[in-house]
Design a protein around this motif. Structure first.
Motif, PDB file in Angstrom:
ATOM      1  N   GLU A 146     -36.054   3.184  31.567  1.00  9.66           N
ATOM      2  CA  GLU A 146     -35.363   2.209  32.410  1.00  9.66           C
ATOM      3  C   GLU A 146     -35.617   0.768  31.964  1.00  9.66           C
ATOM      4  O   GLU A 146     -35.146  -0.171  32.601  1.00  9.66           O
ATOM      5  CB  GLU A 146     -35.830   2.378  33.858  1.00  9.66           C
ATOM      6  N   ASP A 147     -36.384   0.612  30.898  1.00  7.00           N
ATOM      7  CA  ASP A 147     -36.719  -0.708  30.375  1.00  7.00           C
ATOM      8  C   ASP A 147     -35.607  -1.151  29.423  1.00  7.00           C
ATOM      9  O   ASP A 147     -35.175  -0.387  28.547  1.00  7.00           O
ATOM     10  CB  ASP A 147     -38.060  -0.617  29.631  1.00  7.00           C
ATOM     11  N   ALA A 148     -35.150  -2.391  29.556  1.00 10.45           N
ATOM     12  CA  ALA A 148     -33.989  -2.858  28.799  1.00 10.45           C
ATOM     13  C   ALA A 148     -34.206  -2.788  27.291  1.00 10.45           C
ATOM     14  O   ALA A 148     -33.369  -2.256  26.549  1.00 10.45           O
ATOM     15  CB  ALA A 148     -33.643  -4.287  29.216  1.00 10.45           C
ATOM     16  N   SER A 149     -35.330  -3.312  26.807  1.00  9.03           N
ATOM     17  CA  SER A 149     -35.530  -3.340  25.359  1.00  9.03           C
ATOM     18  C   SER A 149     -35.750  -1.938  24.798  1.00  9.03           C
ATOM     19  O   SER A 149     -35.238  -1.588  23.734  1.00  9.03           O
ATOM     20  CB  SER A 149     -36.722  -4.243  25.005  1.00  9.03           C
ATOM     21  N   THR A 150     -36.498  -1.098  25.548  1.00  9.51           N
ATOM     22  CA  THR A 150     -36.779   0.248  25.065  1.00  9.51           C
ATOM     23  C   THR A 150     -35.528   1.117  25.058  1.00  9.51           C
ATOM     24  O   THR A 150     -35.268   1.847  24.093  1.00  9.51           O
ATOM     25  CB  THR A 150     -37.848   0.924  25.939  1.00  9.51           C
ATOM     26  N   SER A 151     -34.765   1.043  26.111  1.00 10.89           N
ATOM     27  CA  SER A 151     -33.548   1.860  26.172  1.00 10.89           C
ATOM     28  C   SER A 151     -32.567   1.446  25.071  1.00 10.89           C
ATOM     29  O   SER A 151     -31.844   2.290  24.532  1.00 10.89           O
ATOM     30  CB  SER A 151     -32.889   1.752  27.551  1.00 10.89           C
ATOM     31  N   ALA A 152     -32.570   0.160  24.702  1.00 11.25           N
ATOM     32  CA  ALA A 152     -31.700  -0.284  23.614  1.00 11.25           C
ATOM     33  C   ALA A 152     -32.122   0.355  22.294  1.00 11.25           C
ATOM     34  O   ALA A 152     -31.278   0.787  21.495  1.00 11.25           O
ATOM     35  CB  ALA A 152     -31.754  -1.806  23.501  1.00 11.25           C
ATOM     36  N   VAL A 153     -33.429   0.446  22.066  1.00 15.76           N
ATOM     37  CA  VAL A 153     -33.921   1.088  20.851  1.00 15.76           C
ATOM     38  C   VAL A 153     -33.601   2.581  20.871  1.00 15.76           C
ATOM     39  O   VAL A 153     -33.186   3.162  19.865  1.00 15.76           O
ATOM     40  CB  VAL A 153     -35.439   0.863  20.691  1.00 15.76           C
ATOM     41  N   MET A 154     -33.778   3.216  22.031  1.00 16.38           N
ATOM     42  CA  MET A 154     -33.485   4.648  22.139  1.00 16.38           C
ATOM     43  C   MET A 154     -32.016   4.929  21.866  1.00 16.38           C
ATOM     44  O   MET A 154     -31.676   5.898  21.177  1.00 16.38           O
ATOM     45  CB  MET A 154     -33.869   5.151  23.530  1.00 16.38           C
ATOM     46  N   CYS A 178     -31.174   4.988  18.369  1.00 14.19           N
ATOM     47  CA  CYS A 178     -31.580   6.252  17.741  1.00 14.19           C
ATOM     48  C   CYS A 178     -30.653   7.402  18.134  1.00 14.19           C
ATOM     49  O   CYS A 178     -30.944   8.577  17.829  1.00 14.19           O
ATOM     50  CB  CYS A 178     -33.013   6.609  18.144  1.00 14.19           C
ATOM     51  N   ASP A 179     -29.558   7.079  18.825  1.00 16.04           N
ATOM     52  CA  ASP A 179     -28.570   8.071  19.277  1.00 16.04           C
ATOM     53  C   ASP A 179     -29.168   9.080  20.249  1.00 16.04           C
ATOM     54  O   ASP A 179     -28.794  10.270  20.265  1.00 16.04           O
ATOM     55  CB  ASP A 179     -27.957   8.826  18.086  1.00 16.04           C
ATOM     56  N   ALA A 180     -30.119   8.631  21.063  1.00 18.52           N
ATOM     57  CA  ALA A 180     -30.743   9.526  22.036  1.00 18.52           C
ATOM     58  C   ALA A 180     -29.891   9.643  23.295  1.00 18.52           C
ATOM     59  O   ALA A 180     -29.217   8.684  23.684  1.00 18.52           O
ATOM     60  CB  ALA A 180     -32.132   9.011  22.400  1.00 18.52           C
ATOM     61  N   ASP A 181     -29.934  10.819  23.914  1.00 22.51           N
ATOM     62  CA  ASP A 181     -29.280  11.046  25.204  1.00 22.51           C
ATOM     63  C   ASP A 181     -30.295  10.711  26.288  1.00 22.51           C
ATOM     64  O   ASP A 181     -31.139  11.542  26.645  1.00 22.51           O
ATOM     65  CB  ASP A 181     -28.818  12.503  25.310  1.00 22.51           C
ATOM     66  N   LEU A 182     -30.229   9.491  26.821  1.00 22.58           N
ATOM     67  CA  LEU A 182     -31.218   9.041  27.793  1.00 22.58           C
ATOM     68  C   LEU A 182     -31.169   9.852  29.076  1.00 22.58           C
ATOM     69  O   LEU A 182     -32.192  10.072  29.729  1.00 22.58           O
ATOM     70  CB  LEU A 182     -31.022   7.556  28.094  1.00 22.58           C
ATOM     71  N   GLY A 183     -29.979  10.297  29.446  1.00 22.35           N
ATOM     72  CA  GLY A 183     -29.846  11.082  30.669  1.00 22.35           C
ATOM     73  C   GLY A 183     -30.627  12.383  30.586  1.00 22.35           C
ATOM     74  O   GLY A 183     -31.395  12.731  31.499  1.00 22.35           O
ATOM     75  N   LYS A 184     -30.482  13.091  29.481  1.00 21.56           N
ATOM     76  CA  LYS A 184     -31.183  14.368  29.324  1.00 21.56           C
ATOM     77  C   LYS A 184     -32.682  14.152  29.147  1.00 21.56           C
ATOM     78  O   LYS A 184     -33.494  14.952  29.644  1.00 21.56           O
ATOM     79  CB  LYS A 184     -30.601  15.131  28.133  1.00 21.56           C
ATOM     80  N   GLY A 219     -41.273  -3.482  25.858  1.00 23.56           N
ATOM     81  CA  GLY A 219     -41.299  -2.033  25.964  1.00 23.56           C
ATOM     82  C   GLY A 219     -41.028  -1.356  24.640  1.00 23.56           C
ATOM     83  O   GLY A 219     -41.514  -0.244  24.386  1.00 23.56           O
ATOM     84  N   ALA A 220     -40.255  -1.997  23.770  1.00 21.21           N
ATOM     85  CA  ALA A 220     -39.973  -1.427  22.454  1.00 21.21           C
ATOM     86  C   ALA A 220     -41.261  -1.271  21.657  1.00 21.21           C
ATOM     87  O   ALA A 220     -41.442  -0.282  20.936  1.00 21.21           O
ATOM     88  CB  ALA A 220     -38.983  -2.312  21.700  1.00 21.21           C
ATOM     89  N   ASN A 221     -42.162  -2.233  21.772  1.00 19.54           N
ATOM     90  CA  ASN A 221     -43.458  -2.115  21.095  1.00 19.54           C
ATOM     91  C   ASN A 221     -44.259  -0.952  21.657  1.00 19.54           C
ATOM     92  O   ASN A 221     -44.928  -0.225  20.912  1.00 19.54           O
ATOM     93  CB  ASN A 221     -44.254  -3.404  21.243  1.00 19.54           C
ATOM     94  N   ALA A 222     -44.205  -0.755  22.983  1.00 18.15           N
ATOM     95  CA  ALA A 222     -44.917   0.364  23.612  1.00 18.15           C
ATOM     96  C   ALA A 222     -44.333   1.697  23.153  1.00 18.15           C
ATOM     97  O   ALA A 222     -45.071   2.680  22.962  1.00 18.15           O
ATOM     98  CB  ALA A 222     -44.856   0.245  25.128  1.00 18.15           C
ATOM     99  N   LEU A 223     -43.023   1.744  22.978  1.00 22.42           N
ATOM    100  CA  LEU A 223     -42.388   2.979  22.500  1.00 22.42           C
ATOM    101  C   LEU A 223     -42.933   3.364  21.124  1.00 22.42           C
ATOM    102  O   LEU A 223     -43.317   4.515  20.898  1.00 22.42           O
ATOM    103  CB  LEU A 223     -40.873   2.789  22.427  1.00 22.42           C
ATOM    104  N   VAL A 224     -42.989   2.404  20.207  1.00 24.96           N
ATOM    105  CA  VAL A 224     -43.512   2.694  18.866  1.00 24.96           C
ATOM    106  C   VAL A 224     -44.985   3.061  18.939  1.00 24.96           C
ATOM    107  O   VAL A 224     -45.462   3.951  18.225  1.00 24.96           O
ATOM    108  CB  VAL A 224     -43.287   1.481  17.937  1.00 24.96           C
ATOM    109  N   ALA A 225     -45.719   2.395  19.820  1.00 21.95           N
ATOM    110  CA  ALA A 225     -47.148   2.691  19.973  1.00 21.95           C
ATOM    111  C   ALA A 225     -47.378   4.104  20.474  1.00 21.95           C
ATOM    112  O   ALA A 225     -48.414   4.722  20.186  1.00 21.95           O
ATOM    113  CB  ALA A 225     -47.784   1.690  20.938  1.00 21.95           C
ATOM    114  N   LEU A 226     -46.424   4.651  21.196  1.00 28.75           N
ATOM    115  CA  LEU A 226     -46.585   5.978  21.783  1.00 28.75           C
ATOM    116  C   LEU A 226     -46.549   7.088  20.730  1.00 28.75           C
ATOM    117  O   LEU A 226     -47.156   8.151  20.918  1.00 28.75           O
ATOM    118  CB  LEU A 226     -45.477   6.200  22.829  1.00 28.75           C
ATOM    119  N   PHE A 227     -45.887   6.851  19.593  1.00 28.49           N
ATOM    120  CA  PHE A 227     -45.766   7.906  18.580  1.00 28.49           C
ATOM    121  C   PHE A 227     -47.114   8.346  18.024  1.00 28.49           C
ATOM    122  O   PHE A 227     -47.249   9.469  17.531  1.00 28.49           O
ATOM    123  CB  PHE A 227     -44.862   7.437  17.434  1.00 28.49           C
TER     124      PHE A 227
END
Length: 408
Positions: free
Chosen positions: A299-307, A310-316, A366-374
């Protein structure tokens, strides 16, 4: 002072002032005097350093020595080397290869210059930074694709007086620089030692020799260079450290870069972390896990933009996360109290700060947190990201294009 024309104005003022005292000097003499007043050997060097079309220049803070030497030279696009460190370099430009051949035929010493812009294919003096490194060539290995792998060891900082192609090979005329006298910095070194341990842990950097080096070395300049070599920073920030000739200032800058509290957090990411805790509290979970955080990141604007990049289905992805939280964490339900972030949650949050610094973000997003999560490869959150096609490589490519940077 913004460019060399300001220095010219200073020279004119100096000349006029001396004239009123019956002292007559030529315009060129006044330019030379102003150069020396500013700690530079001569007017030609000052003019080159302060050219109006060479923005973001960081000038040396110490006096340049007057003697110069000519060396074969190589320009680097995406690396800032430091003294006392060994680097593998990959080169392919004809002028660079010829310079390396000259160096191997001679004294095996070469000047390494750092380009201001990686896109410049044929750099000249205006296209490289003022401070470079004199390096020793250790190995020269041809590769199958026609390029070369060169192993070098940095020897010392030098100031570039000229940088051009001579006889089809890069050459640079350089002067030595004085880095000043090192002062006692035991307390500062102790703080950096502690913070650098956190930094290496967050980045997964293995440096088994550096802790012994800290114990045995008390030279602020060497310690600053050793840490700077291992830090992941934008080229401009790395060069700033290289160009800081005062060892104490360089060490203080290192401390500031390692201080997590100095990096601001975006409003959106701060709200995202609170939302992750809310997801846990509403379910009366004892701990806020990476799965709670990932749900909040969708639900984070920057993270969802990165997702989406990546052609991710955010809903699923969201549905899978909700099912996991509702069904797999029932054993963590408590009657009272608020959720506490897990150790993995805290690691990701800390790692995100360093990653923001690494890519040059003004704020942690949030985009930085997404990369940190990997890096948390054993977590269900990381497995879900992989399942929905969100890889670290694809996320990094999106971030490199500016996706998820926020307003900053």
């Amino acid at each position: 002072m913004r460019d060399f024309r300001d220095a010219k104005a200073m020279a004119q003022t100096l000349r006029q002032s001396l004239t009123t005292k019956d002292v007559t000097i030529s315009h060129s003499e006044s330019l030379e005097l102003v150069s020396k007043m500013l700690g530079v050997a001569d007017w030609n060097t000052l003019s080159a350093m302060l050219g109006a079309d060479r923005g973001n220049i960081i000038a040396p803070a110490a006096r340049l020595k007057t003697s110069t030497a000519l060396y074969p030279a190589i320009p680097l696009r995406d690396l800032v080397p430091f003294p006392n460190a060994t680097y593998p370099l990959f080169v392919g430009r004809d002028s660079t290869v010829r310079a390396l051949n000259q160096a191997f035929d001679g004294g095996r010493e070469v000047v390494v210059a750092i380009q201001r812009k990686a896109a410049v294919d044929e750099p000249r003096l205006a296209d490289v930074y003022e401070i470079g490194i004199l390096a020793q060539l250790l190995e020269f290995e041809p590769l199958a694709d026609g390029t070369f792998r060169v192993l070098t060891r940095g020897l010392k900082r030098v100031a570039l007086r000229s940088f051009a192609v001579e006889s089809a090979a890069y050459q640079a005329e350089v002067a030595d620089v004085s880095e000043g006298v090192a002062r006692d910095a035991r307390n500062l070194i102790r703080r950096i030692y502690q913070r650098f341990q956190d930094y290496t842990a967050a980045h997964g950097i293995l440096v088994p020799d550096i802790w012994l080096f800290f114990d045995q070395t008390r030279d602020p300049g060497q310690i600053a260079d050793t840490v700077a070599t291992r830090m992941k920073l934008p080229i401009k920030d790395k060069y700033e450290l290289l160009a800081m000739l005062d060892p104490m200032k360089r060490l203080e800058r290192i401390e500031a870069l390692l201080d997590l509290s100095q990096r601001p957090v975006s409003v959106d990411y701060a709200a995202t972390k609170r939302r992750a805790l809310d997801h846990a509290d509403r379910r009366r979970h004892q701990y806020a896990t990476l799965e709670h955080l990932l749900l909040a990141l969708t639900e984070d604007a920057s993270t969802s933009a990165v997702m989406r990049a990546c052609d991710a289905d955010l809903g699923k992805l969201t549905q899978s996360l909700v099912r996991y939280l509702d069904n797999e964490l029932k054993h963590t339900v408590i009657e009272t109290g608020s959720a506490e972030p897990t150790a993995a949650f805290k690691r990701v949050d800390q790692r995100a700060v360093f990653l923001a610094q690494e890519v040059g973000y003004p704020e942690v997003t949030g985009a930085n947190a997404l990369v940190a999560l990997f890096a948390e490869t054993r977590s269900p959150a990381a497995r879900l990201l992989e399942e929905y096609g969100i890889s670290r490589g694809r996320a990094n490519k999106a971030i490199a294009r500016g996706v998820g940077k926020g307003e900053g």
